[in-house]
Motif scaffolding. Sequence first.
Motif, short mmCIF file in Angstrom:
data_model
loop_
_atom_site.label_atom_id
_atom_site.label_comp_id
_atom_site.label_asym_id
_atom_site.label_seq_id
_atom_site.Cartn_x
_atom_site.Cartn_y
_atom_site.Cartn_z
N ASN A 14 6.58 -6.76 -5.29
CA ASN A 14 6.15 -7.36 -4.04
C ASN A 14 6.89 -8.67 -3.78
OD1 ASN A 14 4.31 -9.12 -2.26
ND2 ASN A 14 3.30 -7.13 -2.15
N ASP A 36 10.42 -7.18 4.75
CA ASP A 36 9.43 -6.94 3.70
C ASP A 36 8.63 -8.20 3.40
OD1 ASP A 36 9.77 -4.28 3.30
OD2 ASP A 36 11.16 -4.47 1.61
N ARG A 53 6.14 -8.47 6.22
CA ARG A 53 5.05 -7.50 6.07
C ARG A 53 4.09 -7.91 4.95
NH1 ARG A 53 9.66 -3.72 6.40
NH2 ARG A 53 9.76 -2.93 8.54
N GLN A 102 0.15 -8.67 5.33
CA GLN A 102 -0.81 -7.81 4.66
C GLN A 102 -1.56 -8.51 3.54
OE1 GLN A 102 1.31 -4.20 3.49
NE2 GLN A 102 2.40 -4.20 5.45
N GLN A 103 -0.89 -9.39 2.79
CA GLN A 103 -1.56 -10.04 1.66
C GLN A 103 -2.04 -11.46 1.98
OE1 GLN A 103 1.34 -7.94 0.28
NE2 GLN A 103 -0.41 -6.55 0.17
N THR A 149 -2.30 -1.52 12.90
CA THR A 149 -2.00 -0.59 11.82
C THR A 149 -0.57 -0.83 11.34
OG1 THR A 149 -1.28 1.05 13.44
CG2 THR A 149 -3.57 1.16 12.68
N GLU A 150 -0.30 -0.44 10.11
CA GLU A 150 0.99 -0.70 9.49
C GLU A 150 1.73 0.60 9.25
OE1 GLU A 150 2.10 -3.65 9.03
OE2 GLU A 150 0.29 -4.86 9.26
N ARG A 151 2.98 0.64 9.65
CA ARG A 151 3.81 1.80 9.36
C ARG A 151 4.36 1.72 7.94
NH1 ARG A 151 9.54 3.42 12.29
NH2 ARG A 151 9.89 5.36 11.13
N HIS A 152 4.81 0.53 7.54
CA HIS A 152 5.34 0.32 6.19
C HIS A 152 4.39 -0.59 5.44
CE1 HIS A 152 9.12 2.26 7.15
NE2 HIS A 152 9.28 1.46 8.19
N LEU A 153 3.81 -0.09 4.38
CA LEU A 153 2.91 -0.88 3.55
C LEU A 153 3.69 -1.53 2.41
CD1 LEU A 153 -0.18 1.49 3.32
CD2 LEU A 153 0.15 -0.46 4.84
N PRO A 171 2.25 -3.05 -0.67
CA PRO A 171 1.02 -3.37 -1.41
C PRO A 171 1.28 -4.28 -2.60
CG PRO A 171 1.80 -1.20 -2.02
CD PRO A 171 2.73 -1.68 -0.94
#
Length: 269
Positions: A24, A143, A146, A150-151, A235-239, A241
């Motif tokens: 990540n 990245d 994203r 997300q985080q 919503t996310e197309r590329h996660l 995590p």
Amino acid sequence: MSAAVTDPWARTDSGSVRTLEGINPLAKLAAPLPAMILLVFVRDLATPLAFIAVAYVVVLLGARLTARVALLLFVALPAAALVIGASMSLWTDPARVGGAVLTHVGSWTLTSGALAVGSATGLRLAAIVALTLIAGLTTTGPDLVRASVQQLRVPYRVGYTALAAFRFVPRFGHELDVIRQAHRVRGSHGGRGPFAAIARWWGYLVPLLAGAIRHAERVALSMDARAFGAHPDRTERHLVPWRRRDTVFVVVFWLVSGAILIALFPWTV
């Protein structure tokens, strides 16, 4: 027939993904961050050298070693550290650091203390840069955006605006190449010399700005069509995590950094 334009930021699901590329982006930033902060306050030679060695091992084992990366690691960074170290040695007041006299030219004196201070400064900056390369060489801007959305819960309005800005850069490069080729086809190269170069770049500027404005309008219309900003979440197309291996990477790097600092303890008076 138009040539296909590849997206340099797009994901490639190839089997040659290296170790660091699967970590990540936030983990690759968080792992060396404490060491980078503490390196600002060290003054010895051994501690920066140890962190440079750790950073090089991680990069060489986990990143793709291209010619550009090899040039950066083995030529540019050592040369920059050498130049900075030599410059700081020349600027350091020998009366404040003491040491044996190494050379004497007129009223200027180089002592071993000044050389040690300059070398430590150059190595310290090189170590910080080397640690940043862990994330810098293996992380793309999208990245990182994203992962932040997300985080870190960065508002997606901010994050994806930055993502759109990242994608402007390669597009500008492609459009500039097309404009240059069009000028060559028309024979409007403008001759040689600095003034001709300025005239050429001025000729590139107007169509490049026009293309940028058109592209920005298309992006804005596309965002409006997708109701960008109308809802609190997307919503996310590329996660991207946060996995167990990310936690392991951060913890192991922190343990190694702590072991180096405890073993060398660069703050001993």
